[in-house]
Design a protein around this motif. Structure first.
Motif, PDB file in Angstrom:
ATOM      1  N   ALA A  76       0.840  -1.205   0.000  1.00  0.00           N
ATOM      2  CA  ALA A  76       0.000   0.000   0.000  1.00  0.00           C
ATOM      3  C   ALA A  76       0.870   1.249   0.000  1.00  0.00           C
ATOM      4  O   ALA A  76       1.958   1.281   0.577  1.00  0.00           O
ATOM      5  N   SER A  77       0.363   2.287  -0.619  1.00  0.00           N
ATOM      6  CA  SER A  77       1.094   3.548  -0.682  1.00  0.00           C
ATOM      7  C   SER A  77       0.823   4.399   0.562  1.00  0.00           C
ATOM      8  O   SER A  77      -0.137   4.165   1.305  1.00  0.00           O
ATOM      9  N   VAL A  78       1.660   5.398   0.738  1.00  0.00           N
ATOM     10  CA  VAL A  78       1.468   6.360   1.817  1.00  0.00           C
ATOM     11  C   VAL A  78       0.095   7.017   1.680  1.00  0.00           C
ATOM     12  O   VAL A  78      -0.627   7.176   2.669  1.00  0.00           O
ATOM     13  N   ALA A  79      -0.306   7.354   0.460  1.00  0.00           N
ATOM     14  CA  ALA A  79      -1.617   7.977   0.239  1.00  0.00           C
ATOM     15  C   ALA A  79      -2.756   7.063   0.699  1.00  0.00           C
ATOM     16  O   ALA A  79      -3.716   7.525   1.321  1.00  0.00           O
ATOM     17  N   ASP A  80      -2.635   5.763   0.417  1.00  0.00           N
ATOM     18  CA  ASP A  80      -3.676   4.811   0.836  1.00  0.00           C
ATOM     19  C   ASP A  80      -3.799   4.775   2.357  1.00  0.00           C
ATOM     20  O   ASP A  80      -4.910   4.779   2.904  1.00  0.00           O
ATOM     21  N   VAL A  81      -2.666   4.740   3.025  1.00  0.00           N
ATOM     22  CA  VAL A  81      -2.683   4.678   4.492  1.00  0.00           C
ATOM     23  C   VAL A  81      -3.158   6.005   5.076  1.00  0.00           C
ATOM     24  O   VAL A  81      -3.946   6.023   6.024  1.00  0.00           O
ATOM     25  N   ARG A  82      -2.706   7.108   4.514  1.00  0.00           N
ATOM     26  CA  ARG A  82      -3.162   8.431   4.992  1.00  0.00           C
ATOM     27  C   ARG A  82      -4.680   8.544   4.919  1.00  0.00           C
ATOM     28  O   ARG A  82      -5.324   9.087   5.822  1.00  0.00           O
ATOM     29  N   GLU A  83      -5.244   8.036   3.843  1.00  0.00           N
ATOM     30  CA  GLU A  83      -6.698   8.090   3.679  1.00  0.00           C
ATOM     31  C   GLU A  83      -7.398   7.349   4.814  1.00  0.00           C
ATOM     32  O   GLU A  83      -8.387   7.832   5.362  1.00  0.00           O
ATOM     33  N   GLN A  84      -6.891   6.176   5.171  1.00  0.00           N
ATOM     34  CA  GLN A  84      -7.489   5.407   6.262  1.00  0.00           C
ATOM     35  C   GLN A  84      -7.303   6.124   7.608  1.00  0.00           C
ATOM     36  O   GLN A  84      -8.223   6.220   8.406  1.00  0.00           O
ATOM     37  N   LEU A 140       2.384   8.456   9.894  1.00  0.00           N
ATOM     38  CA  LEU A 140       3.289   8.607   8.761  1.00  0.00           C
ATOM     39  C   LEU A 140       4.007   9.948   8.875  1.00  0.00           C
ATOM     40  O   LEU A 140       3.419  10.925   9.341  1.00  0.00           O
ATOM     41  N   PRO A 141       5.272  10.017   8.430  1.00  0.00           N
ATOM     42  CA  PRO A 141       5.954  11.312   8.439  1.00  0.00           C
ATOM     43  C   PRO A 141       5.216  12.303   7.538  1.00  0.00           C
ATOM     44  O   PRO A 141       4.722  11.940   6.467  1.00  0.00           O
ATOM     45  N   ALA A 142       5.131  13.534   7.963  1.00  0.00           N
ATOM     46  CA  ALA A 142       4.418  14.553   7.193  1.00  0.00           C
ATOM     47  C   ALA A 142       5.023  14.756   5.818  1.00  0.00           C
ATOM     48  O   ALA A 142       4.309  15.096   4.876  1.00  0.00           O
ATOM     49  N   ASP A 143       6.334  14.512   5.687  1.00  0.00           N
ATOM     50  CA  ASP A 143       6.990  14.752   4.405  1.00  0.00           C
ATOM     51  C   ASP A 143       7.051  13.515   3.507  1.00  0.00           C
ATOM     52  O   ASP A 143       7.657  13.547   2.442  1.00  0.00           O
ATOM     53  N   ALA A 144       6.399  12.428   3.914  1.00  0.00           N
ATOM     54  CA  ALA A 144       6.391  11.210   3.090  1.00  0.00           C
ATOM     55  C   ALA A 144       5.568  11.468   1.827  1.00  0.00           C
ATOM     56  O   ALA A 144       4.445  11.971   1.903  1.00  0.00           O
ATOM     57  N   ALA A 145       6.141  11.126   0.676  1.00  0.00           N
ATOM     58  CA  ALA A 145       5.444  11.334  -0.590  1.00  0.00           C
ATOM     59  C   ALA A 145       4.305  10.319  -0.735  1.00  0.00           C
ATOM     60  O   ALA A 145       4.444   9.150  -0.349  1.00  0.00           O
ATOM     61  N   ASP A 146       3.199  10.776  -1.291  1.00  0.00           N
ATOM     62  CA  ASP A 146       2.003   9.933  -1.427  1.00  0.00           C
ATOM     63  C   ASP A 146       2.270   8.639  -2.172  1.00  0.00           C
ATOM     64  O   ASP A 146       1.661   7.614  -1.872  1.00  0.00           O
TER      65      ASP A 146
END
Length: 71
Positions: free
Chosen positions: A29-37, A61-67
């Motif tokens: 899963a991507s950072v974007a997928d996890v951020r959404e959850q 997740l780190p704030a600067d992690a790319a989606d």
């Protein structure tokens, strides 16, 4: 009752404490997928799994992690 049997009888097992349907995503899963959850205030942890194989657990997740990065 102060016997070992009494202590065990009142103890909880892991199944008593776990969610029946935890939030899970694929292991890649991507950072974007996890951020959404994790944007949902009711979600405190996202489990990553490939089939029945546990890959990891994400609570932040780190704030600067790319989606597009893998979580």
């Amino acid at each position: 009752m102060s016997t070992p049997e009494a202590a065990i009888a009142g103890a909880k097992v892991v199944a008593d404490l776990m969610l029946r349907e935890p939030k899970t995503l694929a292991g890649d899963a991507s950072v974007a997928d996890v951020r959404e959850q994790l944007a949902n205030p009711k979600v405190q942890m996202v489990l990553l799994a490939d089939g029945r194989r546990f890959v990891g657990a994400v609570t932040a997740l780190p704030a600067d992690a790319a989606d597009e990065q893998p979580a």
